[in-house]
Design an enzyme around this catalytic site. Structure first.
Site, short mmCIF file in Angstrom:
data_model
loop_
_atom_site.label_atom_id
_atom_site.label_comp_id
_atom_site.label_asym_id
_atom_site.label_seq_id
_atom_site.Cartn_x
_atom_site.Cartn_y
_atom_site.Cartn_z
N HIS A 1 1.84 9.64 18.37
CA HIS A 1 3.10 8.96 18.08
C HIS A 1 4.06 10.03 17.60
O HIS A 1 3.98 10.50 16.47
CB HIS A 1 2.88 7.85 17.05
CG HIS A 1 1.85 6.84 17.53
ND1 HIS A 1 0.62 6.69 16.95
CD2 HIS A 1 1.89 5.99 18.58
CE1 HIS A 1 -0.06 5.75 17.60
NE2 HIS A 1 0.68 5.33 18.60
N HIS B 1 6.26 1.36 11.74
CA HIS B 1 7.17 2.37 11.19
C HIS B 1 7.62 3.37 12.25
O HIS B 1 7.13 3.38 13.38
CB HIS B 1 6.55 3.07 9.98
CG HIS B 1 5.52 4.11 10.30
ND1 HIS B 1 5.49 5.34 9.69
CD2 HIS B 1 4.47 4.11 11.15
CE1 HIS B 1 4.47 6.04 10.14
NE2 HIS B 1 3.84 5.33 11.02
N HIS C 1 0.82 -1.20 0.00
CA HIS C 1 0.00 0.00 0.00
C HIS C 1 0.85 1.24 0.00
O HIS C 1 1.99 1.22 0.45
CB HIS C 1 -1.06 0.03 1.09
CG HIS C 1 -0.68 -0.48 2.43
ND1 HIS C 1 -0.43 0.31 3.50
CD2 HIS C 1 -0.56 -1.75 2.86
CE1 HIS C 1 -0.17 -0.45 4.56
NE2 HIS C 1 -0.24 -1.69 4.19
N GLU D 1 2.70 12.42 14.73
CA GLU D 1 1.36 12.04 14.33
C GLU D 1 0.40 12.06 15.51
O GLU D 1 0.54 11.28 16.44
CB GLU D 1 1.37 10.62 13.76
CG GLU D 1 2.39 10.38 12.66
CD GLU D 1 2.45 8.92 12.25
OE1 GLU D 1 1.62 8.13 12.75
OE2 GLU D 1 3.31 8.57 11.45
N TYR E 1 -10.61 1.65 14.35
CA TYR E 1 -9.45 1.85 13.47
C TYR E 1 -8.76 0.51 13.28
O TYR E 1 -8.55 -0.24 14.24
CB TYR E 1 -8.52 2.87 14.11
CG TYR E 1 -7.28 3.17 13.33
CD1 TYR E 1 -7.36 3.76 12.07
CD2 TYR E 1 -6.02 2.88 13.84
CE1 TYR E 1 -6.23 4.04 11.34
CE2 TYR E 1 -4.87 3.16 13.12
CZ TYR E 1 -4.98 3.74 11.87
OH TYR E 1 -3.85 4.01 11.16
N HIS F 1 5.93 2.77 16.09
CA HIS F 1 4.56 2.36 16.42
C HIS F 1 4.03 1.48 15.31
O HIS F 1 4.71 1.25 14.31
CB HIS F 1 3.66 3.57 16.66
CG HIS F 1 3.66 4.56 15.54
ND1 HIS F 1 4.67 5.46 15.34
CD2 HIS F 1 2.80 4.78 14.52
CE1 HIS F 1 4.42 6.20 14.29
NE2 HIS F 1 3.28 5.80 13.75
FE LIG Z 1 2.28 6.37 11.97
#
Ligand SMILES: [Fe+2]
Length: 452
Positions: A378, A348, A305, A354, A363, A384
């Site tokens: 994050h 990542h 993705h 974020e 989610y 995370h």
């Molecule tokens: Fe992230």
């Protein structure tokens, strides 16, 4: 007392149906009048304006900003704005913070998550109900942002506000509000957003409370639509789905107050009338609303993705190409169809910081714990990703077409580290065990070739 504005809201050029009262098109050059012939034609500054109105320019960018970025609006109003501004007195709005705001005994380095902040008993307005969670950058140099949660139960009555510091991106999660602005009226409810420009004066009325939601306070360059590049002219957020209000005004002479946020401090001035007295306006510097359900997501159709930036609704540039002061990113309902792919967001570590909020639903990377009204953070260069259950489920799922349904979360992402406020670190409902969601992740590697 008269209120001609409320009798003259609907104009011929407004949209039909549920969008009545608005004009479509992001960044358009609009014109609208609440009384016939109030708007000068062919010029901005006639020697005398119709109805005895005063002409006034509201500049959202420097006079000399390049064409394409230059934003300003000409207002034709009952009194010039200088009559809505008298001597100022500083007031305390203790929970609305501005950067820099580094709290010595609060640790901002960490992965954090909060439950929805509950409403208390005290009546709160748009200004007193703002609860700053993080700040980033520096309000004085006009870089960075703040992330707030608002808890609003009371309408502002003869009480008006504007922020000289910032543009506000408003993301409701519960309740309905009406923004009475100088340039017209915006009604706002969950699944919609509003953009309130820097310097625009308004008051907020509660239509259906209590109201809760999120605000990104953008100290820097204005939000704009992301460049789509190879995606082409369509999809993501389409310009026609952004709506500016038509002109509406109040001719009301009652003792009133105007509160101004300026360089992080709050100031109040007393006047004898409503300052929402713009009878006609034209220009491209205007508040807007946008229905998040019109966001057309683009994504993977074979394998892997794209980066989550594929879901950017709006971006506020920082001056460094491609490195945003703020990106506003939407994770909404969509189909997942990628083959042989780990479909949730991957693990990542990101140079950007974020902050996420949940508008409704679940989610996919965190099916439990990230609740509607809740927030996660994050921060810059902190790793995370999915929790153990989400990882195991996604790693072992039969990968047919799968609809992510009943879900809408967003991210305020900034190039600057986000510092927790004292409220976020000590009062808001922090989930102390959030960090533990990754504890169960197993070591699977044992050196066996072909093992998956
Ligand atoms: Fe992230």
């Amino acid at each position: 007392m008269t209120d001609l504005g409320s009798r003259n809201i609907i104009q011929a050029q407004s949209l039909p149906g549920p969008h009545q009262g608005y004009m479509p098109g992001y960044g358009n050059d609009f014109e609208t009048e609440a009384l016939p012939d109030a708007l000068p034609q062919g010029m901005n500054s006639p020697q005398r304006c119709n109805y005895g109105l005063y002409g006034e320019q509201l500049s959202g960018t420097a006079f000399t900003a390049p064409q394409g970025q230059n934003e300003r609006t000409w207002c034709y109003r009952i009194r010039p704005s200088v009559k809505h501004s008298h001597r100022y007195e500083k007031i305390d709005v203790p929970l609305w913070k501005s950067a820099p705001n580094v709290v010595p005994d609060v640790v901002s380095l960490g992965q954090y998550r909060w439950d929805a902040i509950p409403h208390g008993d005290a009546p709160l307005t748009w200004v007193t109900g703002m609860r700053t969670m993080t700040t980033a950058g520096d309000v004085h140099t006009q870089v960075g942002m703040a992330a707030h949660v608002y808890l609003v139960t009371e309408s502002m009555v003869d009480d008006y506000f504007y922020s000289a510091d910032s543009e506000l991106l408003v993301v409701p999660q519960a309740g309905r509000m009406r923004f009475h602005t100088e340039l017209g009226i915006i009604d706002l409810e969950p699944k919609e957003i509003a953009i309130i420009p820097r310097g625009l004066l308004y008051r907020v009325e509660v239509l259906d409370g209590p109201c809760r939601g999120f605000v990104c306070e953008n100290y820097g360059q204005k939000f704009e639509l992301p460049r789509r590049g190879p995606i082409g002219a369509n999809c993501m957020a389409n310009p026609r789905d952004f709506k500016a209000p038509i002109a509406a005004f109040e001719d009301r002479e009652v003792p009133s107050t105007v509160t101004i946020k300026w360089c992080g401090a709050f100031h109040v001035t007393k006047i004898g009338h409503s300052p929402l007295d713009v009878v006609a306006w034209h220009g491209n510097y205007a508040p807007m609303k946008y229905d998040l359900r019109t966001y057309c997501p683009v994504g993977a159709i074979l394998f892997d993705h794209p980066d989550p930036s594929i879901f950017t609704v709006l971006t506020a540039p920082s001056g460094q190409e491609g490195t945003a002061n703020i990106d506003f990113v939407l994770f909404r309902e969509r189909w997942l169809v990628a083959e042989d792919t780990f479909r949730p967001p991957w693990y990542h570590k990101n140079i950007m910081s974020e902050l996420m909020g949940n508008i409704y639903g679940q989610y996919d990377a965190k099916p439990q714990g990230f609740v509607p009204g809740g927030i996660s953070l994050h921060n810059m260069m902190l790793p995370h990703g999915p929790d153990k259950n989400a990882f195991e489920r996604a790693s072992n799922a039969n990968l047919g077409p799968d609809k992510l349904d009943q879900t809408m979360s967003f991210m305020f992402e900034t190039r600057f580290p986000q510092h927790l406020t004292e409220f976020a670190g000590k009062e808001a409902p922090l989930q102390d065990d959030y960090i533990d969601c990754w504890d169960d992740i197993e070591k699977k590697f044992d050196g066996t070739p072909g093992k998956k």
